[in-house]
Scaffold this active site. Structure first.
Site, PDB file in Angstrom:
ATOM      1  N   LEU A  19       9.361   4.193  -2.956  1.00  0.00           N
ATOM      2  CA  LEU A  19       8.309   4.332  -1.929  1.00  0.00           C
ATOM      3  C   LEU A  19       8.498   2.778  -1.090  1.00  0.00           C
ATOM      4  CD1 LEU A  19       5.388   5.626  -3.740  1.00  0.00           C
ATOM      5  CD2 LEU A  19       6.030   6.434  -1.802  1.00  0.00           C
ATOM      6  N   ASP A  38      11.900  -7.518  -3.574  1.00  0.00           N
ATOM      7  CA  ASP A  38      12.270  -6.750  -4.722  1.00  0.00           C
ATOM      8  C   ASP A  38      13.005  -7.688  -5.548  1.00  0.00           C
ATOM      9  OD1 ASP A  38      12.268  -3.345  -5.256  1.00  0.00           O
ATOM     10  OD2 ASP A  38      13.609  -4.771  -6.367  1.00  0.00           O
ATOM     11  N   ASP A  73       9.472 -13.788  -7.279  1.00  0.00           N
ATOM     12  CA  ASP A  73       8.496 -13.006  -8.103  1.00  0.00           C
ATOM     13  C   ASP A  73       6.862 -13.003  -7.752  1.00  0.00           C
ATOM     14  OD1 ASP A  73       6.981 -11.817 -10.175  1.00  0.00           O
ATOM     15  OD2 ASP A  73       7.662 -13.090 -11.986  1.00  0.00           O
ATOM     16  N   ILE A  74       6.625 -12.004  -7.083  1.00  0.00           N
ATOM     17  CA  ILE A  74       5.086 -12.169  -6.351  1.00  0.00           C
ATOM     18  C   ILE A  74       4.001 -11.909  -7.199  1.00  0.00           C
ATOM     19  CG2 ILE A  74       5.884 -11.200  -4.086  1.00  0.00           C
ATOM     20  CD1 ILE A  74       4.447  -8.949  -6.623  1.00  0.00           C
ATOM     21  N   ASN A 100       3.272  -3.013  -3.189  1.00  0.00           N
ATOM     22  CA  ASN A 100       3.848  -1.754  -3.756  1.00  0.00           C
ATOM     23  C   ASN A 100       4.532  -1.974  -5.004  1.00  0.00           C
ATOM     24  OD1 ASN A 100       4.980   1.089  -3.372  1.00  0.00           O
ATOM     25  ND2 ASN A 100       6.886  -0.253  -3.442  1.00  0.00           N
ATOM     26  N   TYR A 171      -1.225   1.374 -17.109  1.00  0.00           N
ATOM     27  CA  TYR A 171      -1.001   1.604 -15.572  1.00  0.00           C
ATOM     28  C   TYR A 171      -2.433   2.019 -15.020  1.00  0.00           C
ATOM     29  CZ  TYR A 171       0.948   3.990 -11.631  1.00  0.00           C
ATOM     30  OH  TYR A 171       1.445   4.528 -10.407  1.00  0.00           O
ATOM     31  N   LYS A 175      -4.166   0.159 -12.031  1.00  0.00           N
ATOM     32  CA  LYS A 175      -4.332   0.726 -10.658  1.00  0.00           C
ATOM     33  C   LYS A 175      -5.766   1.199 -10.208  1.00  0.00           C
ATOM     34  CE  LYS A 175      -0.160   1.563  -9.395  1.00  0.00           C
ATOM     35  NZ  LYS A 175       0.366   0.669  -8.039  1.00  0.00           N
ATOM     36  N   THR A 205      10.096   9.278  -7.397  1.00  0.00           N
ATOM     37  CA  THR A 205      10.559   7.776  -7.432  1.00  0.00           C
ATOM     38  C   THR A 205      11.147   7.576  -8.833  1.00  0.00           C
ATOM     39  OG1 THR A 205       8.401   6.558  -8.411  1.00  0.00           O
ATOM     40  CG2 THR A 205       8.972   6.959  -5.794  1.00  0.00           C
TER      41      THR A 205
END
Length: 302
Positions: A19, A38, A73-74, A100, A171, A175, A205
């Site tokens: 995505l 990324d 690394d965000i 994302n 997860y 989310k 994905t």
């Protein structure tokens, strides 16, 4: 290159594949300069490579667009800060942030290790918070300097965050947390010209290979409903100045379908005007449940 994002600069996290890659390419096709973030990790977060981010940059440039890679690394403060700095250094501004990045560590709840919980929370929830925090600080400073931006943030949630998903407690919780973060950020940042929305996408994905195994393969010549590129047009619009007035909202996107999610709203209620006994509270709750709409089932429950 012209389009609804001409002159804008967007940063997309987790943009090396799936995505994120589709979003980065779609933003560039509509005129945006893109920071492609990324880490190049495996589907479970292991390893790392600069290759995926750089490949997307090269694809964008090959089509006449502007892009730079960011492999920090965000989910760290320094990495998130450098994402914003990269946009400012390379293009002189930042107009949109698309959060994302993510990976999976799926286990049934009783088998879910603490490290698997922490890793998924870190990349999804903390990996949304930190880039948003640093981008927001930049936009607040711009606003206070008299340069109120038309800034946009698109956060990535999931159907698992809306309904829950068997085998994905970590997860689903992360989310769902992103939805709460979106609502608070939209309320807090509106005064600075920042719109914040969330998306719950469904597409093919690495992360959804098992979930959509029976519907993954496209039929030749038919509309590929699971292609990641189907989700990106809504992301591009939410990252553009055209979405003025749309903030604090959650959308589902899959194939050709877009849905506005309405979230938690008060249902049937009763007020005794005094304290209930446990038995009375239970009886009242059962009566209310009979009048309430049934919830949608958790993913994975037949």
């Amino acid at each position: 290159m012209t389009g609804i994002c001409t002159g804008r600069v967007a940063a997309v996290t987790g943009a090396g594949r799936g995505l994120g890659r589709a979003h980065a390419r779609a933003l560039a096709a509509e005129g945006a300069a893109v920071v492609v973030n990324d880490l190049g990790v495996a589907a479970d977060g292991a390893g790392g490579s600069a290759g995926p981010a750089q490949q997307v940059v090269e694809e964008i440039r090959a089509h006449g667009g502007r892009a730079v890679a960011h492999t920090g690394d965000i989910a760290t403060d320094d990495g998130a800060a450098s994402l914003v700095a990269t946009a400012l250094d390379a293009f002189g501004r930042l107009d949109a942030l698309v959060n994302n990045a993510g990976f999976l560590r799926d286990r049934m709840l009783v088998n879910l290790a603490e490290d698997d919980w922490d890793a998924v929370m870190r990349v999804h929830l903390k990996g949304h918070f930190l880039p948003l925090k640093h981008a927001a600080a930049h936009w607040r400073a711009e606003s206070k300097a008299g340069r109120t931006p038309e800034a946009r943030v698109v956060n990535t949630s999931s159907g698992a965050g809306l309904l829950g998903s068997v085998g994905q407690a970590n997860y689903s919780a992360a989310k769902a947390g992103i939805l709460g973060l979106t609502l608070v950020a939209a309320a807090e940042l509106a005064r600075y010209g920042v719109h914040v929305n969330a998306l719950a996408p469904a597409a093919r994905t690495r992360m959804t290979e098992r979930t959509f195994a029976s519907t993954m393969a496209p039929v030749e010549g038919a509309f590929d409903a699971m292609a990641p590129e189907n989700v990106s047009p809504l992301v591009v619009w939410l990252a553009s100045a055209d979405c003025t007035g749309v903030t604090g909202r959650v959308f589902e996107a899959e194939g050709g379908r877009i849905t506005v999610m309405e979230g938690w709203r008060p249902g049937p209620t009763v007020d005794k005007g005094a304290r209930w006994s446990p038995g009375e509270a239970g009886a009242a709750a059962r009566e209310l449940l009979l009048a309430a709409r049934a919830g949608r089932p958790v993913y994975g429950v037949s």
